[in-house]
Design an enzyme around this catalytic site. Structure first.
Site, PDB file in Angstrom:
ATOM      1  N   SER A  99       0.968  -1.196   0.070  1.00  0.00           N
ATOM      2  CA  SER A  99       0.023   0.000   0.122  1.00  0.00           C
ATOM      3  C   SER A  99       0.835   1.249   0.126  1.00  0.00           C
ATOM      4  O   SER A  99       2.227   1.200   0.413  1.00  0.00           O
ATOM      5  CB  SER A  99      -0.843  -0.011   1.405  1.00  0.00           C
ATOM      6  OG  SER A  99      -1.214   1.402   1.347  1.00  0.00           O
ATOM      7  N   TYR A 157      -2.469  -1.003  10.229  1.00  0.00           N
ATOM      8  CA  TYR A 157      -2.412  -1.355   8.940  1.00  0.00           C
ATOM      9  C   TYR A 157      -1.026  -0.823   8.262  1.00  0.00           C
ATOM     10  O   TYR A 157      -0.336  -1.437   7.632  1.00  0.00           O
ATOM     11  CB  TYR A 157      -3.590  -0.397   8.258  1.00  0.00           C
ATOM     12  CG  TYR A 157      -3.675  -0.473   6.667  1.00  0.00           C
ATOM     13  CD1 TYR A 157      -4.158  -1.875   6.159  1.00  0.00           C
ATOM     14  CD2 TYR A 157      -3.156   0.283   5.776  1.00  0.00           C
ATOM     15  CE1 TYR A 157      -4.359  -2.308   4.813  1.00  0.00           C
ATOM     16  CE2 TYR A 157      -3.317   0.164   4.599  1.00  0.00           C
ATOM     17  CZ  TYR A 157      -4.099  -0.955   3.798  1.00  0.00           C
ATOM     18  OH  TYR A 157      -4.061  -1.283   2.456  1.00  0.00           O
TER      19      TYR A 157
HETATM   20  P1  NAD Z   1     -11.141  -5.852  -0.523  1.00  0.00           P
HETATM   21  O1  NAD Z   1     -11.606  -5.766   0.914  1.00  0.00           O
HETATM   22  O2  NAD Z   1     -12.247  -5.540  -1.681  1.00  0.00           O
HETATM   23  O3  NAD Z   1     -10.478  -7.272  -0.700  1.00  0.00           O
HETATM   24  C1  NAD Z   1      -9.460  -7.991   0.145  1.00  0.00           C
HETATM   25  C2  NAD Z   1      -9.747  -9.465   0.224  1.00  0.00           C
HETATM   26  O4  NAD Z   1      -9.046 -10.104   1.090  1.00  0.00           O
HETATM   27  C3  NAD Z   1     -11.434  -9.514   0.449  1.00  0.00           C
HETATM   28  O5  NAD Z   1     -11.724 -10.472  -0.577  1.00  0.00           O
HETATM   29  C4  NAD Z   1     -11.187 -10.669   1.772  1.00  0.00           C
HETATM   30  O6  NAD Z   1     -12.143 -11.419   1.953  1.00  0.00           O
HETATM   31  C5  NAD Z   1      -9.839 -11.043   1.795  1.00  0.00           C
HETATM   32  N1  NAD Z   1      -9.392 -11.450   2.952  1.00  0.00           N
HETATM   33  C6  NAD Z   1      -9.415 -10.766   4.056  1.00  0.00           C
HETATM   34  N2  NAD Z   1      -9.101 -11.507   5.166  1.00  0.00           N
HETATM   35  C7  NAD Z   1      -8.818 -12.733   4.822  1.00  0.00           C
HETATM   36  C8  NAD Z   1      -8.037 -14.030   4.978  1.00  0.00           C
HETATM   37  N3  NAD Z   1      -8.103 -14.069   6.371  1.00  0.00           N
HETATM   38  N4  NAD Z   1      -7.816 -15.021   4.311  1.00  0.00           N
HETATM   39  C9  NAD Z   1      -8.273 -14.890   2.727  1.00  0.00           C
HETATM   40  N5  NAD Z   1      -8.678 -13.794   2.455  1.00  0.00           N
HETATM   41  C10 NAD Z   1      -8.676 -12.528   3.162  1.00  0.00           C
HETATM   42  O7  NAD Z   1      -9.838  -4.985  -0.659  1.00  0.00           O
HETATM   43  P2  NAD Z   1      -9.142  -4.425  -1.919  1.00  0.00           P
HETATM   44  O8  NAD Z   1      -9.288  -2.989  -1.651  1.00  0.00           O
HETATM   45  O9  NAD Z   1      -9.443  -5.254  -3.008  1.00  0.00           O
HETATM   46  O10 NAD Z   1      -7.465  -4.866  -1.296  1.00  0.00           O
HETATM   47  C11 NAD Z   1      -6.870  -5.710  -1.910  1.00  0.00           C
HETATM   48  C12 NAD Z   1      -5.263  -5.455  -1.175  1.00  0.00           C
HETATM   49  O11 NAD Z   1      -4.815  -4.198  -1.733  1.00  0.00           O
HETATM   50  C13 NAD Z   1      -5.193  -5.583   0.265  1.00  0.00           C
HETATM   51  O12 NAD Z   1      -3.894  -5.977   0.536  1.00  0.00           O
HETATM   52  C14 NAD Z   1      -5.137  -4.072   0.684  1.00  0.00           C
HETATM   53  O13 NAD Z   1      -4.491  -3.508   1.890  1.00  0.00           O
HETATM   54  C15 NAD Z   1      -4.503  -3.445  -0.682  1.00  0.00           C
HETATM   55  N6  NAD Z   1      -4.734  -1.975  -0.832  1.00  0.00           N
HETATM   56  C16 NAD Z   1      -5.888  -1.672  -1.206  1.00  0.00           C
HETATM   57  C17 NAD Z   1      -5.980  -0.500  -1.574  1.00  0.00           C
HETATM   58  C18 NAD Z   1      -7.353   0.271  -1.824  1.00  0.00           C
HETATM   59  O14 NAD Z   1      -7.444   1.593  -2.142  1.00  0.00           O
HETATM   60  N7  NAD Z   1      -8.334  -0.389  -2.496  1.00  0.00           N
HETATM   61  C19 NAD Z   1      -5.086   0.493  -1.448  1.00  0.00           C
HETATM   62  C20 NAD Z   1      -3.679   0.262  -0.873  1.00  0.00           C
HETATM   63  C21 NAD Z   1      -3.693  -1.259  -0.662  1.00  0.00           C
END
Ligand code: NAD
Length: 261
Positions: free
Chosen positions: A145, A158
């Site tokens: 991130s 986080y």
């Molecule tokens: P999201 O919440 O849409 O998806 C996250 C996924 O991880 C979900 O499907 C959830 O069920 C799964 N998950 C959570 N705990 C779990 C576990 N114990 N075992 C298996 N699966 C699990 O979030 P996203 O935005 O798609 O994020 C994806 C990645 O990108 C994450 O690592 C997040 O930190 C990172 N990220 C996202 C953003 C953003 O703006 N969306 C920004 C920076 C980083």
């Protein structure tokens, strides 16, 4: 399209929605065989698999908790039993919740660290062992991130987890480079996914976020998936240990944009 990806096998954790889902779809478009992991969203994962199969893709939905060794083993076994191989492991699963640090419980701290950091360790370890046992020049991609670099008050757990991913990513990239194994991170900025849904429904919060993005829009999951496909492919063959920021310029200190101060 990256022709070298055709027929290769990927595991994508947390692939039922959001960025992981876009990555799974993109890799399937690249003709990879994909294990789509879900934690609780069985429907999202199975619907994706059904859609991908309809257009000739090969994918399977597998339930597992990435913060447990058992869960990770289930995913590796699924790749081998369904597709006979593993070439790419994407540690995408992640979670966040907002709590002022002086009120943050140990339980909440542990939950975020367990999924975002320990999950990355366990997934990478399983992939590394497979690659080493089979003398394979495998590939690992971690979803970090912008908050591996930018402090984020009220999200200390986080930020700590993602800063941990940075150190882990660089360390194992160095540790296994001589084996031809590549390890890279992607650092998304603000991307339109379920993790942010509530925040971006609130116009005030959305406007506040937009102020921090020089390119002036919230990113799409497909834009992150494009970076993942590139890092997975041989087009990035000389790249290891980096964090690729996919953030519309969020990490460029946008408050300095006008040259003031
Ligand atoms: P999201 O919440 O849409 O998806 C996250 C996924 O991880 C979900 O499907 C959830 O069920 C799964 N998950 C959570 N705990 C779990 C576990 N114990 N075992 C298996 N699966 C699990 O979030 P996203 O935005 O798609 O994020 C994806 C990645 O990108 C994450 O690592 C997040 O930190 C990172 N990220 C996202 C953003 C953003 O703006 N969306 C920004 C920076 C980083």
């Amino acid at each position: 399209m990256y022709n070298d990806l055709k027929g290769k096998v990927a595991v994508v954790t947390g692939g039922s929605k959001g960025i992981g889902n876009a990555i799974a779809r993109r890799l399937s478009e690249e003709k990879m065989k994909v294990v789509i992991n879900y934690h609780s969203d069985k429907e999202g994962a199975e619907e994706t698999v059904a859609e991908l199969k309809k257009i000739g893709g090969e994918a399977v939905a597998v339930q597992a908790d990435v913060s447990s060794e058992e869960g990770i083993q289930t995913l590796l076994d699924a790749a081998i039993s369904n597709f006979g191989e593993l070439d790419l492991w994407i540690n995408n699963a992640g979670m966040e919740n907002q709590v002022p640090t002086h009120e943050l419980t140990l339980e909440d701290w542990n939950k975020v660290i367990d999924v975002n950091l320990t999950g990355v360790f366990l997934g990478s370890k399983a992939a590394l062992n497979h690659f080493l046992e089979h003398d394979k020049k495998g590939n690992i991609i971690n979803l970090s991130s912008v908050h591996e670099r930018i402090p984020w008050p009220t999200f200390a757990h986080y930020s700590a987890s993602k800063a941990g991913v940075k150190g882990f990513n660089e360390t194992i990239a160095l540790e296994y480079a001589h084996k031809g194994i590549r390890v890279n991170s992607i650092a998304p900025g603000a991307i339109n996914t379920p993790i942010n849904a509530e925040k971006f429904e609130d116009e005030k919060q959305k406007a506040a976020t937009l102020k921090m993005i020089p390119l002036d829009y919230i990113g799409k999951p497909e834009e992150v998936a494009a970076a993942a496909a590139w890092l997975a492919s041989d087009e990035s063959s000389y790249v290891t240990g980096i964090t690729l920021f996919v953030d519309g310029g969020m990490s460029l200190y946008p408050s300095f944009e006008k040259g003031e101060g």
